[in-house]
Design an enzyme around this catalytic site. Structure first.
Site, short mmCIF file in Angstrom:
data_model
loop_
_atom_site.label_atom_id
_atom_site.label_comp_id
_atom_site.label_asym_id
_atom_site.label_seq_id
_atom_site.Cartn_x
_atom_site.Cartn_y
_atom_site.Cartn_z
N GLY A 54 -5.14 0.47 -13.42
CA GLY A 54 -6.34 0.04 -12.71
C GLY A 54 -7.59 0.35 -13.51
N VAL A 55 -8.39 1.25 -12.95
CA VAL A 55 -9.67 1.63 -13.59
C VAL A 55 -9.44 2.19 -15.00
CG1 VAL A 55 -11.65 3.19 -13.37
CG2 VAL A 55 -10.75 2.04 -11.36
N TYR A 56 -8.28 2.79 -15.23
CA TYR A 56 -8.02 3.39 -16.55
C TYR A 56 -7.61 2.38 -17.60
CZ TYR A 56 -8.73 8.26 -15.10
OH TYR A 56 -9.28 9.45 -14.67
N SER A 104 -2.49 4.28 -14.31
CA SER A 104 -3.35 3.85 -15.43
C SER A 104 -3.56 2.33 -15.54
CB SER A 104 -2.86 4.38 -16.78
OG SER A 104 -3.03 5.77 -16.86
N ASP A 136 0.85 -1.19 0.00
CA ASP A 136 0.00 0.00 0.00
C ASP A 136 0.89 1.24 0.00
OD1 ASP A 136 -1.71 2.07 0.58
OD2 ASP A 136 -2.54 1.15 2.38
N ILE A 137 0.78 2.04 -1.03
CA ILE A 137 1.67 3.20 -1.19
C ILE A 137 1.47 4.23 -0.08
CG2 ILE A 137 0.17 4.60 -2.68
CD1 ILE A 137 2.68 5.14 -4.41
N GLY A 181 -9.75 3.56 -6.20
CA GLY A 181 -8.41 2.99 -6.31
C GLY A 181 -7.39 3.69 -5.42
N VAL A 182 -6.21 3.89 -5.96
CA VAL A 182 -5.13 4.46 -5.16
C VAL A 182 -5.44 5.91 -4.77
CG1 VAL A 182 -3.68 5.23 -7.11
CG2 VAL A 182 -2.62 4.49 -4.98
N ASP A 183 -6.16 6.62 -5.61
CA ASP A 183 -6.57 8.01 -5.34
C ASP A 183 -7.41 8.05 -4.06
OD1 ASP A 183 -7.03 10.70 -5.73
OD2 ASP A 183 -8.35 10.45 -7.46
P1 ADP Z 1 -5.94 4.49 -12.65
O1 ADP Z 1 -7.30 5.15 -12.65
O2 ADP Z 1 -4.81 5.43 -13.01
O3 ADP Z 1 -5.94 3.21 -13.43
P2 ADP Z 1 -6.21 3.02 -10.12
O4 ADP Z 1 -6.12 3.59 -8.75
O5 ADP Z 1 -7.51 2.46 -10.55
O6 ADP Z 1 -5.66 4.17 -11.10
O7 ADP Z 1 -5.12 1.88 -10.28
C1 ADP Z 1 -3.75 2.10 -10.46
C2 ADP Z 1 -2.99 0.98 -9.77
O8 ADP Z 1 -2.91 1.26 -8.37
C3 ADP Z 1 -3.65 -0.41 -9.88
O9 ADP Z 1 -2.64 -1.37 -10.17
C4 ADP Z 1 -4.24 -0.62 -8.48
O10 ADP Z 1 -4.29 -2.01 -8.14
C5 ADP Z 1 -3.21 0.09 -7.63
N1 ADP Z 1 -3.61 0.47 -6.27
C6 ADP Z 1 -4.84 0.61 -5.73
N2 ADP Z 1 -4.75 0.97 -4.43
C7 ADP Z 1 -3.42 1.08 -4.14
C8 ADP Z 1 -2.66 1.42 -2.97
N3 ADP Z 1 -3.25 1.72 -1.82
N4 ADP Z 1 -1.29 1.41 -3.08
C9 ADP Z 1 -0.67 1.11 -4.23
N5 ADP Z 1 -1.33 0.79 -5.36
C10 ADP Z 1 -2.69 0.77 -5.33
#
Ligand code: ADP
Length: 173
Positions: A123-125, A121, A9-10, A31-33
């Site tokens: 994940g959801v993107y 990008s 987890d970042i 997601g990560v945001d």
């Molecule tokens: P995007 O919309 O840019 O695709 P996402 O957040 O949907 O962004 O996903 C980008 C990546 O971050 C994916 O591989 C997802 O699994 C990962 N991710 C989601 N939560 C976390 C977190 N807490 N720490 C690190 N990576 C994460």
């Protein structure tokens, strides 16, 4: 410059700057945001709202990056960038390269020595994890700055971690 691949987890990373895979609104998402906003606390959203009222009234364009404080996170700054959304037809790899490269440039500008990236990008993107990994590795390899000492890629899933591992092995030959 050291490059490290980590799984996890970042939001827990004690680095100078973590990169947020934000959307153009800068006002949070999934997601990560979402994880970054939850861990940083409401002041992060306020800081992003302030950016919308000043420098980015139309939102942050795809490929650009901007820094805010990181508030309750262990990191000192959050660098928000917007990766291209493949599901909306944004499939130009140059846009993804810019998201990584401009985040690195912002890190240099603010004086960060350590930075952690998620798989922007991937994940959801909807980008393919192998393409993201290759682009990320190249962007770091071509980064001309001098301030950064360590770049981490903090990867959430096994699939994405494997893609980054393969991209690094390719690079190191
Ligand atoms: P995007 O919309 O840019 O695709 P996402 O957040 O949907 O962004 O996903 C980008 C990546 O971050 C994916 O591989 C997802 O699994 C990962 N991710 C989601 N939560 C976390 C977190 N807490 N720490 C690190 N990576 C994460």
């Amino acid at each position: 410059m050291d490059i490290e691949l980590l799984q996890g987890d970042i939001t827990t990373r004690d680095v100078d700057a973590i990169v947020n895979a934000a959307n153009s609104s800068l006002l949070g998402g999934g997601g990560v945001d979402g994880a970054i906003h939850r861990a940083a606390g409401g002041q992060l959203l306020e800081a992003c709202r302030a950016l919308r009222q000043t420098d980015y009234p139309e939102g942050l364009p795809v490929g650009q990056a901007v820094a805010t404080d990181a508030f309750n996170l262990p990191a000192r700054w959050v660098i928000h960038t917007v990766g291209p959304n493949a599901l909306a037809g944004q499939t130009d790899p140059e846009l993804l390269r810019q998201a990584f490269a401009n985040s690195l440039a912002v890190a240099e500008r603010i004086g960060a020595a350590t930075i952690a990236f998620p798989a922007i990008s991937a994940g959801v993107y909807g980008w393919d994890a192998d393409d993201v990994a290759r682009t990320a590795v190249q962007a770091v390899g071509n980064h001309p700055g001098t301030c950064l000492e360590r770049v981490e890629f903090v990867l959430f899933s096994d699939r994405v971690a494997r893609a980054f591992q393969a991209a690094f092995e390719e690079l190191r030959g």
